[in-house]
Write a protein that holds these residues in place. Sequence first.
Motif, PDB file in Angstrom:
ATOM      1  N   VAL A  32       0.840  -1.204   0.000  1.00  0.00           N
ATOM      2  CA  VAL A  32       0.000   0.000   0.000  1.00  0.00           C
ATOM      3  C   VAL A  32       0.875   1.254   0.000  1.00  0.00           C
ATOM      4  CG1 VAL A  32      -1.691   1.335   1.315  1.00  0.00           C
ATOM      5  CG2 VAL A  32      -1.963  -1.141   1.097  1.00  0.00           C
ATOM      6  N   ALA A  33       1.938   1.239   0.805  1.00  0.00           N
ATOM      7  CA  ALA A  33       2.834   2.401   0.837  1.00  0.00           C
ATOM      8  C   ALA A  33       3.487   2.630  -0.521  1.00  0.00           C
ATOM      9  CB  ALA A  33       3.898   2.210   1.918  1.00  0.00           C
ATOM     10  N   ARG A  34       3.929   1.546  -1.183  1.00  0.00           N
ATOM     11  CA  ARG A  34       4.551   1.700  -2.498  1.00  0.00           C
ATOM     12  C   ARG A  34       3.550   2.205  -3.529  1.00  0.00           C
ATOM     13  NH1 ARG A  34       7.920  -2.691  -0.781  1.00  0.00           N
ATOM     14  NH2 ARG A  34       6.376  -4.251  -1.369  1.00  0.00           N
ATOM     15  N   ALA A  35       2.289   1.779  -3.398  1.00  0.00           N
ATOM     16  CA  ALA A  35       1.260   2.260  -4.318  1.00  0.00           C
ATOM     17  C   ALA A  35       0.998   3.749  -4.126  1.00  0.00           C
ATOM     18  CB  ALA A  35      -0.025   1.464  -4.121  1.00  0.00           C
ATOM     19  N   VAL A  39       1.886   9.003  -5.805  1.00  0.00           N
ATOM     20  CA  VAL A  39       0.947  10.077  -5.451  1.00  0.00           C
ATOM     21  C   VAL A  39       1.644  11.120  -4.578  1.00  0.00           C
ATOM     22  CG1 VAL A  39      -1.233  10.611  -4.302  1.00  0.00           C
ATOM     23  CG2 VAL A  39      -0.984   8.463  -5.583  1.00  0.00           C
ATOM     24  N   ALA A  40       2.393  10.644  -3.582  1.00  0.00           N
ATOM     25  CA  ALA A  40       3.102  11.563  -2.689  1.00  0.00           C
ATOM     26  C   ALA A  40       4.155  12.369  -3.437  1.00  0.00           C
ATOM     27  CB  ALA A  40       3.753  10.776  -1.549  1.00  0.00           C
ATOM     28  N   LEU A  41       4.848  11.725  -4.374  1.00  0.00           N
ATOM     29  CA  LEU A  41       5.886  12.428  -5.131  1.00  0.00           C
ATOM     30  C   LEU A  41       5.276  13.479  -6.048  1.00  0.00           C
ATOM     31  CD1 LEU A  41       8.281   9.463  -6.033  1.00  0.00           C
ATOM     32  CD2 LEU A  41       8.539  11.174  -4.222  1.00  0.00           C
ATOM     33  N   ARG A  42       4.179  13.139  -6.709  1.00  0.00           N
ATOM     34  CA  ARG A  42       3.522  14.124  -7.577  1.00  0.00           C
ATOM     35  C   ARG A  42       3.012  15.311  -6.781  1.00  0.00           C
ATOM     36  NH1 ARG A  42       1.387   9.504 -10.286  1.00  0.00           N
ATOM     37  NH2 ARG A  42      -0.539   9.679  -9.042  1.00  0.00           N
ATOM     38  N   VAL A  45       4.854  15.987  -1.456  1.00  0.00           N
ATOM     39  CA  VAL A  45       4.720  15.850  -0.008  1.00  0.00           C
ATOM     40  C   VAL A  45       6.059  15.402   0.555  1.00  0.00           C
ATOM     41  CG1 VAL A  45       3.545  14.602   1.848  1.00  0.00           C
ATOM     42  CG2 VAL A  45       2.286  15.251  -0.225  1.00  0.00           C
ATOM     43  N   SER A  46       6.548  16.072   1.590  1.00  0.00           N
ATOM     44  CA  SER A  46       7.841  15.732   2.167  1.00  0.00           C
ATOM     45  C   SER A  46       7.728  14.504   3.060  1.00  0.00           C
ATOM     46  CB  SER A  46       8.389  16.900   2.985  1.00  0.00           C
ATOM     47  OG  SER A  46       7.615  17.091   4.160  1.00  0.00           O
ATOM     48  N   ALA A  47       8.869  13.863   3.293  1.00  0.00           N
ATOM     49  CA  ALA A  47       8.890  12.702   4.180  1.00  0.00           C
ATOM     50  C   ALA A  47       8.458  13.096   5.585  1.00  0.00           C
ATOM     51  CB  ALA A  47      10.293  12.095   4.199  1.00  0.00           C
ATOM     52  N   ASN A  48       8.881  14.266   6.049  1.00  0.00           N
ATOM     53  CA  ASN A  48       8.497  14.709   7.394  1.00  0.00           C
ATOM     54  C   ASN A  48       6.995  14.937   7.489  1.00  0.00           C
ATOM     55  OD1 ASN A  48      11.146  14.597   8.171  1.00  0.00           O
ATOM     56  ND2 ASN A  48      11.496  16.794   8.109  1.00  0.00           N
ATOM     57  N   ALA A  49       6.396  15.442   6.411  1.00  0.00           N
ATOM     58  CA  ALA A  49       4.945  15.647   6.409  1.00  0.00           C
ATOM     59  C   ALA A  49       4.218  14.305   6.496  1.00  0.00           C
ATOM     60  CB  ALA A  49       4.519  16.402   5.153  1.00  0.00           C
ATOM     61  N   VAL A  50       4.753  13.293   5.820  1.00  0.00           N
ATOM     62  CA  VAL A  50       4.155  11.959   5.893  1.00  0.00           C
ATOM     63  C   VAL A  50       4.268  11.411   7.316  1.00  0.00           C
ATOM     64  CG1 VAL A  50       4.279   9.585   5.059  1.00  0.00           C
ATOM     65  CG2 VAL A  50       4.609  11.478   3.466  1.00  0.00           C
ATOM     66  N   MET A  93      10.232   5.775   2.173  1.00  0.00           N
ATOM     67  CA  MET A  93      10.266   5.664   0.715  1.00  0.00           C
ATOM     68  C   MET A  93      10.374   7.036   0.063  1.00  0.00           C
ATOM     69  SD  MET A  93       7.344   2.745   0.071  1.00  0.00           S
ATOM     70  CE  MET A  93       7.370   1.178   0.951  1.00  0.00           C
ATOM     71  N   VAL A  94       9.623   8.004   0.588  1.00  0.00           N
ATOM     72  CA  VAL A  94       9.676   9.361   0.048  1.00  0.00           C
ATOM     73  C   VAL A  94      11.070   9.962   0.258  1.00  0.00           C
ATOM     74  CG1 VAL A  94       8.808  11.726   0.332  1.00  0.00           C
ATOM     75  CG2 VAL A  94       7.204   9.797   0.296  1.00  0.00           C
TER      76      VAL A  94
END
Length: 298
Positions: A32-35, A39-42, A45-50, A93-94
Amino acid sequence: MRGWWRTVAFAADPSRDPRIEALSNRYLIHPVARALLPVALRARVSANAVSLAGLLLGAAAAACYLRWESAAFALAGLILSIGWMVADGLDGMVARATGTASAAGRFLDGLCDHGVFVLIYVALAVSLGSATGWMLAIVAGVLHAAQSSLYEGERARFQRRARGHASTTPPVVTGHWLVRAYDRLATSIDHGALPFERRMAGDAEPAAFGQAYARAAVPVMRAMTVLSANMRVGTIFAACLAGSPTLFWLFEIAVLSIVAAATIIAHRRVERRFAALPPSRPSAALIAGAAYKELADR
């Protein structure tokens, strides 16, 4: 659709060895995270925000567990906890995909991870409203932190060695005092593991030596996945359905402490067997021949 999911589920992640991942990570959390990664990259969204989003999901789970007597609220707590674990995998991952990994981000990630469980433990203790409940929550929380630190240290050692990298110098612990305390516990075993590291570093084929070690250590590391956050999240839900969060704390204090001690001791035994191998014995024989079988059967 079925082919797409299989591709996502088994996509390579160089930071993790699939042989020692919990099944829930391999088939649910990480897919699910890889899917969600594209979306997060487009969305930039920063890793810290996640990480912070995961903390909010965990806080919402804790709020649901304030009413754990209701099966609906307990189920909501479980679902939100799974959402937090997905975010916990996604933030790394981000960070790797964007090249933004940092010590501060790692600290924030760890703080959010432990913060979620602190909030859930507090929520359960508040719902019980007894001195015994608070005492069990505190003892379980301290043991949880120690077990998690040791577990992460064991995983890091395994994955480094499986890639053929020996470390003959104990790691230097730096950073914020909380980071230093956590890392000091996680790396506390490194000093005792130096004979293995030196034997691996001095081998003519350290990569083959590391692969042979990994094959022998995989069963122990799989058993150690009982110490993962996934197991705790599921056990909290099960204890609530059974009518007593105290059951989870007793599981944490007794069962997980025994598992941590037993698996760490077993891992040290594997190391000692490899460290004792004569330097003249080629590592390739350990993998393909009778020497490895002899070692594994001891």
